[in-house]
Design a protein around this motif. Structure first.
Motif, PDB file in Angstrom:
ATOM      1  N   ARG A  98      33.778  34.480  42.200  1.00 28.77           N
ATOM      2  CA  ARG A  98      34.438  33.827  43.328  1.00 28.77           C
ATOM      3  C   ARG A  98      35.914  33.592  43.046  1.00 28.77           C
ATOM      4  O   ARG A  98      36.765  33.748  43.924  1.00 28.77           O
ATOM      5  N   ASP A  99      36.249  33.237  41.791  1.00 31.16           N
ATOM      6  CA  ASP A  99      37.645  32.995  41.433  1.00 31.16           C
ATOM      7  C   ASP A  99      38.470  34.278  41.565  1.00 31.16           C
ATOM      8  O   ASP A  99      39.581  34.260  42.107  1.00 31.16           O
ATOM      9  N   PHE A 100      37.910  35.380  41.075  1.00 30.68           N
ATOM     10  CA  PHE A 100      38.650  36.635  41.170  1.00 30.68           C
ATOM     11  C   PHE A 100      38.726  37.115  42.608  1.00 30.68           C
ATOM     12  O   PHE A 100      39.736  37.706  43.024  1.00 30.68           O
ATOM     13  N   ARG A 101      37.685  36.872  43.379  1.00 27.15           N
ATOM     14  CA  ARG A 101      37.696  37.225  44.798  1.00 27.15           C
ATOM     15  C   ARG A 101      38.857  36.520  45.507  1.00 27.15           C
ATOM     16  O   ARG A 101      39.566  37.125  46.323  1.00 27.15           O
ATOM     17  N   GLN A 102      39.074  35.266  45.177  1.00 26.10           N
ATOM     18  CA  GLN A 102      40.174  34.516  45.784  1.00 26.10           C
ATOM     19  C   GLN A 102      41.525  35.099  45.372  1.00 26.10           C
ATOM     20  O   GLN A 102      42.442  35.209  46.189  1.00 26.10           O
TER      21      GLN A 102
END
Length: 251
Positions: free
Chosen positions: A51-55
């Motif tokens: 999720r962090d990398f997606r953001q």
């Protein structure tokens, strides 16, 4: 801002090659603190798992469809055509455009040996290009003071455009951290630089056009890439098919 479409978990820019080049050059001209992700299947799956990398990726100003599978996904999911805008073609085009416009460029990342080879390559192929600087960072996590010092050095160099050569996901994470600190457009070019300067060979054009570039790389580095390609490509096809069915049956 150029429009984007969601491909599974990643928002990918819907634009022509020329529109992307124009937008990047305009950001460089005004030194807009921004960043560009050049996205393939590996990056998409990184956004799916994290999720962090997606953001990080979805907050990028531009996310280009580097791999042909990403570009073709537009047709499958939205019924629209999308050009492939790959880093290996985008890098030399931006160098050429920067030479014409007098745009100053900076190279961040890669080994010192690669940067030395890059410097000689640029002197030969782009003699009028303004190179603001090159820096090979330590192969470790940088502390906050070091990151601020690097940002200051890049800003002091007068660079309009920063080519980041750290590989996915490090380069995207670094660009995200530096947005608002570095007054330039940052582009994550990853493996495009060693190909450009002759350290690695690129697949023939017929393989590029038929989505087979991955197989050429696999033949070059079978031990390192076999497991990664088998896992990522099969998982991507599964997720893309599922996404298509969800859209078709609206569930």
């Amino acid at each position: 801002m150029l429009p984007k479409r969601r491909i599974i978990s990643m928002n990918v820019t819907k634009a022509t090659y020329e529109q992307v080049v124009k937008d990047i050059m305009e950001c460089a001209a005004i030194k807009e603190s921004s960043y560009v992700c050049v996205a393939n299947v590996h990056m998409l799956l990184e956004t799916y798992y994290s999720r962090d990398f997606r953001q990080i990726v979805n907050n990028a100003n531009i996310v280009t469809p580097d791999g042909m599978p990403i570009a073709k996904s537009f047709k499958m999911l939205y019924g629209v055509q999308q050009q492939r805008i790959d880093g290996m073609s985008l890098l030399p085009r931006l160098l050429a455009e920067s030479t014409k416009a007098g745009t100053s460029v900076y190279f961040y990342g890669g080994s010192q040996k690669m940067l030395d080879i890059t410097a000689n390559f640029l002197k030969d192929k782009y003699p009028a290009l303004r190179v603001a600087g090159m820096y090979s960072p330590p192969f470790r996590e940088l502390n906050a003071d070091e990151k601020l010092e690097i940002a200051k050095n890049i800003n002091d160099s007068g660079a309009n455009m920063v080519f980041v050569v750290l590989g996915c996901p490090k380069q995207e994470t670094w660009m995200s951290q530096m947005k608002g600190k570095i007054s330039a457009v940052m582009i994550g070019v990853g493996g495009a630089l060693p190909v450009l300067v002759g350290l690695q060979e690129r697949a023939p054009k017929w393989m590029q056009d038929n989505s087979l570039e991955w197989s050429f790389r696999l033949m070059q580095e079978p031990n390192r890439l076999f497991k990664r390609y088998f896992k990522t490509n099969s998982h991507f096809l599964f997720l893309l098919t599922r996404e298509k069915l969800k859209k078709k049956f609206k569930f």
